[in-house]
Design a protein around this motif. Structure first.
Motif, mmCIF file in Angstrom:
data_model
loop_
_atom_site.group_PDB
_atom_site.id
_atom_site.type_symbol
_atom_site.label_atom_id
_atom_site.label_comp_id
_atom_site.label_asym_id
_atom_site.label_seq_id
_atom_site.Cartn_x
_atom_site.Cartn_y
_atom_site.Cartn_z
ATOM 1 N N TYR A 113 0.957 -1.051 -0.117
ATOM 2 C CA TYR A 113 0.034 -0.028 -0.119
ATOM 3 C C TYR A 113 0.727 1.343 0.027
ATOM 4 O O TYR A 113 2.014 1.358 0.458
ATOM 5 N N ASN A 114 0.329 2.467 -0.548
ATOM 6 C CA ASN A 114 1.085 3.582 -0.292
ATOM 7 C C ASN A 114 1.528 3.958 1.090
ATOM 8 O O ASN A 114 0.864 3.706 1.945
ATOM 9 N N HIS A 144 -6.682 0.028 -9.340
ATOM 10 C CA HIS A 144 -8.236 0.043 -9.669
ATOM 11 C C HIS A 144 -8.820 0.909 -8.533
ATOM 12 O O HIS A 144 -10.009 1.333 -8.976
ATOM 13 N N ALA A 145 -8.082 1.184 -7.595
ATOM 14 C CA ALA A 145 -8.667 2.157 -6.432
ATOM 15 C C ALA A 145 -8.165 3.717 -6.675
ATOM 16 O O ALA A 145 -8.482 4.331 -5.863
ATOM 17 N N SER A 146 -7.637 3.861 -7.539
ATOM 18 C CA SER A 146 -6.923 5.134 -7.921
ATOM 19 C C SER A 146 -5.853 5.586 -6.482
ATOM 20 O O SER A 146 -5.859 6.684 -6.182
ATOM 21 N N PRO A 243 0.981 -4.973 -15.376
ATOM 22 C CA PRO A 243 0.714 -3.544 -14.603
ATOM 23 C C PRO A 243 -0.360 -3.829 -13.535
ATOM 24 O O PRO A 243 -0.334 -2.929 -12.617
ATOM 25 N N VAL A 244 -1.105 -4.883 -13.498
ATOM 26 C CA VAL A 244 -1.715 -5.542 -12.356
ATOM 27 C C VAL A 244 -1.328 -6.959 -11.915
ATOM 28 O O VAL A 244 -0.786 -7.531 -12.686
ATOM 29 N N VAL A 245 -1.916 -7.376 -10.789
ATOM 30 C CA VAL A 245 -1.641 -8.738 -10.563
ATOM 31 C C VAL A 245 -2.269 -9.937 -11.438
ATOM 32 O O VAL A 245 -1.301 -10.841 -11.614
#
Length: 276
Positions: A113-114, A144-146, A243-245
């Motif tokens: 997470y950020n 996906h959640a920006s 780009p994603v999992v």
């Protein structure tokens, strides 16, 4: 308050059946053993009820597989490293395989997470005749959640003493690493998969497995972002970006089926939890 969760799994072969005995301390355990392939292969799902790690939390996992037992360990969901408020969060995994043992270490992805400060450590000991199939997939941020990964760091250390070592830190503010063609090239998911063999593979075996793996990569849209090598006679290592999992996890599962069929002459039976 930081959590310290420990889990020790000990697999053995008794009367033709791979069995597990475990002990745990804190919120980390395994569910009931399953045998979708018969008695020889014991499938377990590792569960961490809190669902994620925050500052100071540690998951300490040890898996020991006795002679000629075969274990498969996976998880029901992602390991989440949440925003840090000081101390790093850590997952430490130690895999020990005795002579002739087999282990498939197949956890679902880690999510950084950020603003997290995460350490992900994997240590392997593979005895003569034993074989380990393991993967690691990490995604940075939640696109996906920006919620992009613009702060924080993720340190990864994977080691088989005497054979292989990878260590590195991904920092969100390192633009060259995150976005350069020499780094992640703007991708936000990275993965590694390995086959580690206590007894050296012959050149013919290595080349056959490399060719079979490359055929799987060539047939998958994400395969152009992946590469497989044999860094020494005891290992195959597959690396990839996405780009994603989801595309990388799908591809890693296909490679697992390939390696099982081509090297172990076993069907590509998937853990039941993956279908839920």
């Amino acid at each position: 308050m930081a959590w310290l969760a420990q889990l020790d799994l000990n697999y053995s072969l008794s009367a033709g059946r791979s069995r597990v005995h475990f002990r745990h301390d804190g919120p980390l355990r395994v569910l009931r053993s399953l045998y979708p392939e018969g008695d020889a292969v014991c499938h377990n799902v590792l569960v961490h009820p809190p669902g994620g790690l925050v500052s100071g939390d540690t998951l300490d996992i040890t898996v020991q597989v006795g002679s000629h037992a075969h274990a498969l360990v996976t998880t029901p969901g992602a390991t989440r490293f949440y925003k840090s408020s000081g101390e790093p969060a850590a997952q430490r995994t130690h895999l020990r395989l005795q002579a002739g043992a087999r282990l498939e270490w197949l956890p679902l992805e880690a999510l950084a997470y950020n603003a997290c400060d995460a350490h992900n450590l994997l240590h392997m000991d593979v005895a003569e005749g034993a074989e380990l199939m393991a993967w690691d997939i990490t995604a940075f941020g939640l696109p996906h959640a920006s919620e992009p990964f613009v702060q924080g760091r993720f340190t990864q250390h994977m080691q088989w003493p005497g054979h292989w070592l990878e260590h590195g830190t991904v920092r969100a503010d390192d633009a060259y690493l995150m976005d350069s063609p020499l780094g992640l090239a703007g991708q936000r998911c990275m993965g590694s998969m390995l086959l580690a063999c206590g007894t050296a593979l012959t050149r013919t075996q290595r080349e056959h497995l490399l060719d079979a793996t490359r055929a799987v990569l060539d047939a998958h849209p994400q395969g152009q972002w992946c590469g497989v090598t044999a860094p020494n006679a005891h290992m195959l290592v597959l690396r990839g970006l996405a780009p994603v999992v989801e595309p990388l996890m799908q591809l890693w599962q296909q490679v697992r089926v390939c390696w099982r069929q081509e090297h172990w002459q076993l069907p590509g039976t998937a853990p039941r939890i993956w279908s839920m």
